[in-house]
Design a protein around this motif. Structure first.
Motif, PDB file in Angstrom:
ATOM      1  N   ASN A   1    -114.093 -54.019   7.077  1.00 32.02           N
ATOM      2  CA  ASN A   1    -113.254 -54.679   6.081  1.00 32.02           C
ATOM      3  C   ASN A   1    -112.406 -55.791   6.684  1.00 32.02           C
ATOM      4  OD1 ASN A   1    -114.095 -53.066   3.975  1.00 32.02           O
ATOM      5  ND2 ASN A   1    -112.640 -51.462   4.499  1.00 32.02           N
ATOM      6  N   GLU A   2    -112.751 -56.201   7.923  1.00 30.81           N
ATOM      7  CA  GLU A   2    -111.882 -57.154   8.596  1.00 30.81           C
ATOM      8  C   GLU A   2    -111.918 -58.549   7.977  1.00 30.81           C
ATOM      9  OE1 GLU A   2    -114.180 -55.272  10.101  1.00 30.81           O
ATOM     10  OE2 GLU A   2    -115.542 -56.473  11.325  1.00 30.81           O
ATOM     11  N   SER A   3    -112.952 -58.856   7.230  1.00 33.91           N
ATOM     12  CA  SER A   3    -112.989 -60.131   6.509  1.00 33.91           C
ATOM     13  C   SER A   3    -113.858 -59.925   5.272  1.00 33.91           C
ATOM     14  CB  SER A   3    -113.586 -61.247   7.381  1.00 33.91           C
ATOM     15  OG  SER A   3    -114.976 -61.008   7.544  1.00 33.91           O
ATOM     16  N   GLU A   4    -113.736 -60.870   4.351  1.00 34.33           N
ATOM     17  CA  GLU A   4    -114.551 -60.793   3.132  1.00 34.33           C
ATOM     18  C   GLU A   4    -116.032 -60.828   3.483  1.00 34.33           C
ATOM     19  OE1 GLU A   4    -114.961 -59.687  -0.158  1.00 34.33           O
ATOM     20  OE2 GLU A   4    -112.884 -60.307   0.104  1.00 34.33           O
ATOM     21  N   GLN A   5    -116.348 -61.659   4.479  1.00 28.92           N
ATOM     22  CA  GLN A   5    -117.758 -61.767   4.881  1.00 28.92           C
ATOM     23  C   GLN A   5    -118.248 -60.467   5.513  1.00 28.92           C
ATOM     24  OE1 GLN A   5    -119.028 -65.356   6.774  1.00 28.92           O
ATOM     25  NE2 GLN A   5    -120.584 -64.339   7.956  1.00 28.92           N
ATOM     26  N   ALA A   6    -117.433 -59.884   6.375  1.00 29.76           N
ATOM     27  CA  ALA A   6    -117.843 -58.617   7.007  1.00 29.76           C
ATOM     28  C   ALA A   6    -118.088 -57.566   5.941  1.00 29.76           C
ATOM     29  CB  ALA A   6    -116.767 -58.152   7.978  1.00 29.76           C
ATOM     30  N   ARG A   7    -117.244 -57.582   4.943  1.00 29.67           N
ATOM     31  CA  ARG A   7    -117.386 -56.611   3.868  1.00 29.67           C
ATOM     32  C   ARG A   7    -118.678 -56.878   3.073  1.00 29.67           C
ATOM     33  NH1 ARG A   7    -112.647 -55.095  -0.265  1.00 29.67           N
ATOM     34  NH2 ARG A   7    -111.727 -56.983   0.584  1.00 29.67           N
ATOM     35  N   ALA A   8    -118.875 -58.140   2.743  1.00 32.53           N
ATOM     36  CA  ALA A   8    -120.056 -58.489   1.938  1.00 32.53           C
ATOM     37  C   ALA A   8    -121.347 -58.208   2.707  1.00 32.53           C
ATOM     38  CB  ALA A   8    -119.991 -59.968   1.558  1.00 32.53           C
ATOM     39  N   TRP A   9    -121.345 -58.522   3.994  1.00 36.54           N
ATOM     40  CA  TRP A   9    -122.570 -58.390   4.785  1.00 36.54           C
ATOM     41  C   TRP A   9    -122.891 -56.941   5.151  1.00 36.54           C
ATOM     42  CZ3 TRP A   9    -123.660 -62.940   8.673  1.00 36.54           C
ATOM     43  CH2 TRP A   9    -123.699 -64.138   7.947  1.00 36.54           C
ATOM     44  N   SER A  10    -121.964 -56.041   4.907  1.00 42.78           N
ATOM     45  CA  SER A  10    -122.258 -54.637   5.259  1.00 42.78           C
ATOM     46  C   SER A  10    -122.411 -53.760   4.009  1.00 42.78           C
ATOM     47  CB  SER A  10    -121.165 -54.082   6.175  1.00 42.78           C
ATOM     48  OG  SER A  10    -119.913 -54.150   5.546  1.00 42.78           O
ATOM     49  N   GLN A  11    -122.650 -54.408   2.875  1.00 35.62           N
ATOM     50  CA  GLN A  11    -122.844 -53.621   1.653  1.00 35.62           C
ATOM     51  C   GLN A  11    -124.136 -52.814   1.708  1.00 35.62           C
ATOM     52  OE1 GLN A  11    -122.593 -55.990  -1.897  1.00 35.62           O
ATOM     53  NE2 GLN A  11    -120.598 -56.798  -1.316  1.00 35.62           N
ATOM     54  N   ILE A  12    -124.121 -51.715   0.976  1.00 37.09           N
ATOM     55  CA  ILE A  12    -125.299 -50.842   0.871  1.00 37.09           C
ATOM     56  C   ILE A  12    -125.744 -50.865  -0.583  1.00 37.09           C
ATOM     57  CG2 ILE A  12    -126.072 -48.441   1.046  1.00 37.09           C
ATOM     58  CD1 ILE A  12    -123.920 -48.155   3.271  1.00 37.09           C
ATOM     59  N   PHE A  13    -127.036 -51.004  -0.792  1.00 39.46           N
ATOM     60  CA  PHE A  13    -127.539 -51.226  -2.146  1.00 39.46           C
ATOM     61  C   PHE A  13    -128.346 -50.055  -2.699  1.00 39.46           C
ATOM     62  CE2 PHE A  13    -126.482 -55.291  -0.398  1.00 39.46           C
ATOM     63  CZ  PHE A  13    -125.906 -55.971  -1.460  1.00 39.46           C
ATOM     64  N   SER A  14    -128.203 -48.900  -2.089  1.00 37.97           N
ATOM     65  CA  SER A  14    -128.931 -47.737  -2.600  1.00 37.97           C
ATOM     66  C   SER A  14    -127.969 -46.574  -2.797  1.00 37.97           C
ATOM     67  CB  SER A  14    -130.027 -47.323  -1.610  1.00 37.97           C
ATOM     68  OG  SER A  14    -130.382 -45.974  -1.837  1.00 37.97           O
ATOM     69  N   GLU A  15    -127.929 -46.070  -3.987  1.00 35.25           N
ATOM     70  CA  GLU A  15    -127.051 -44.943  -4.278  1.00 35.25           C
ATOM     71  C   GLU A  15    -127.486 -43.704  -3.489  1.00 35.25           C
ATOM     72  OE1 GLU A  15    -125.766 -42.241  -8.050  1.00 35.25           O
ATOM     73  OE2 GLU A  15    -126.416 -44.285  -8.441  1.00 35.25           O
ATOM     74  N   ASP A  16    -128.787 -43.507  -3.375  1.00 36.51           N
ATOM     75  CA  ASP A  16    -129.289 -42.351  -2.627  1.00 36.51           C
ATOM     76  C   ASP A  16    -128.856 -42.426  -1.163  1.00 36.51           C
ATOM     77  OD1 ASP A  16    -130.421 -41.239  -4.805  1.00 36.51           O
ATOM     78  OD2 ASP A  16    -132.459 -41.962  -4.376  1.00 36.51           O
TER      79      ASP A  16
END
Ligand SMILES: O=C(O)[C@H](O)COP(=O)(O)O
Length: 332
Positions: free
Chosen positions: A163-178
């Motif tokens: 969460n150190e930057s908006e980009q770090a947050r965006a680039w580490s998103q997970i797109f699978s609920e499972d």
């Protein structure tokens, strides 16, 4: 050195305050989504829900594992709804513990023995469902948390939240609920760092005692409100560590999540002082060994000390706190 260290702490502080209670992720504009906030709790049959922001339809879901406490999701069907487990672990032996050097906020990794201690700690807690992990910003605590989780029966994957930057947050998103359901969010917070040892950092503890006297060094190491030269007293350490615990961790426990904290001798001493309502006199004799997990049950707003889980093959068997020589606090 003191100034440099304070700047580092201040810089880190702003980053972590900003993202202390992350609850919303950004959905790519190209998708027109029907977003709903799920507050379901799913107990039993291994089902788990972090309380997700989900996108319906056939498009990608954007899922945030770090939720505001109201979006409750806990894992254990056996757990009473108003109870939660809190596990505290001081990191395993570090390379500077081995050399008997004051370490404080210097970022030193574990020794081989420290790695083994962390794995052993993991075996002890392997039956306790863990919903969230908090560690300090220092590698020895993070290594300990990660190594401990390699032993966990549920085989969930601990994932550090960037969460150190908006980009770090965006680039580490997970797109699978499972995939999210098989993950445990790991939050790193500088507020859980070891007490800043000032101008003692890097000095040998025995040589310092020989030079300044055993009593003086004991005052620096264990008094409640006397800081080492240009460092933090336990009281100062408590101001940030306990405040973080109250603001960020306690709400998760209140919402029924089981939490593990991997941190340090003095940041954990200050938190235990708060949990056990120790006086500034009593905390002086509280000593924590490296790599020994401690378990508390949070119930009806109170913390009940349960000692340390004794092993992976004995389920929830617990030893009483007073049986642990590693913790020499007065039993109240
Ligand atoms: O920072 C250190 O040197 C240790 O982690 C804790 O040291 P202490 O037992 O002297 O407080």
């Amino acid at each position: 050195m003191g100034t440099l260290q304070s700047n580092r702490l201040l810089n880190n502080a702003s980053a972590h305050h900003e993202f202390g209670n992350v609850s919303v992720k950004f959905v790519p504009k190209c998708f027109k989504l029907n977003i709903e906030l799920s507050r379901n709790r799913s107990y039993g049959s291994g089902k788990k829900n972090f309380g997700l922001i989900q996108a319906s339809a056939s498009q990608t879901s954007v899922i945030d594992p770090v939720l505001s406490p109201s979006n409750n999701g806990t894992s254990d069907s056996r757990k009473k709804s108003n109870e939660a487990a809190l596990i505290l672990i001081r990191h395993g032996e570090s390379l500077w513990n081995e050399k008997n050097l004051f370490t404080g906020c210097v970022d030193v990794p574990l020794t081989k023995k420290g790695v083994e201690e962390a794995i052993e700690a993991g075996k002890r807690i392997s039956n306790i469902p863990v919903d969230m992990i908090y560690t300090s910003a220092l590698i020895r605590a993070q290594m300990t948390a990660m190594l401990a989780m390699t032993q966990h029966r549920r085989r969930k994957v601990p994932i550090i939240m960037h969460n150190e930057s908006e980009q770090a947050r965006a680039w580490s998103q997970i797109f699978s609920e499972d995939t999210m359901k098989q993950s445990i969010p790991v939050i790193t917070a500088w507020q859980l760092n070891e007490r800043m040892y000032g101008e003692l950092q890097g000095l040998n503890k025995q040589e310092t005692a020989d030079r300044y006297g055993k009593e003086q060094v004991h005052v620096w190491r264990r008094s409640y409100d006397i800081p080492p030269p240009n460092g933090e007293s336990l009281e100062m350490c408590a101001q940030r560590a306990v405040a973080y615990f109250k603001d960020h961790i306690e709400p998760q426990l209140q919402s029924g999540k089981n939490v593990m904290i991997a941190a340090h001798g003095n940041s954990l001493r200050s938190i235990i002082m708060y949990l056990d309502k120790l006086t500034s006199q009593e905390v002086i004799s509280l000593e924590l060994s490296t790599g020994i997990p401690m378990l508390y049950i949070f119930k009806e707003g109170k913390f009940i000390r349960r000692g340390s889980p004794v092993g992976s093959n004995r389920g929830w068997s617990l030893c009483l706190y007073k049986e642990f020589s590693s913790i020499q606090a007065k039993v109240r």
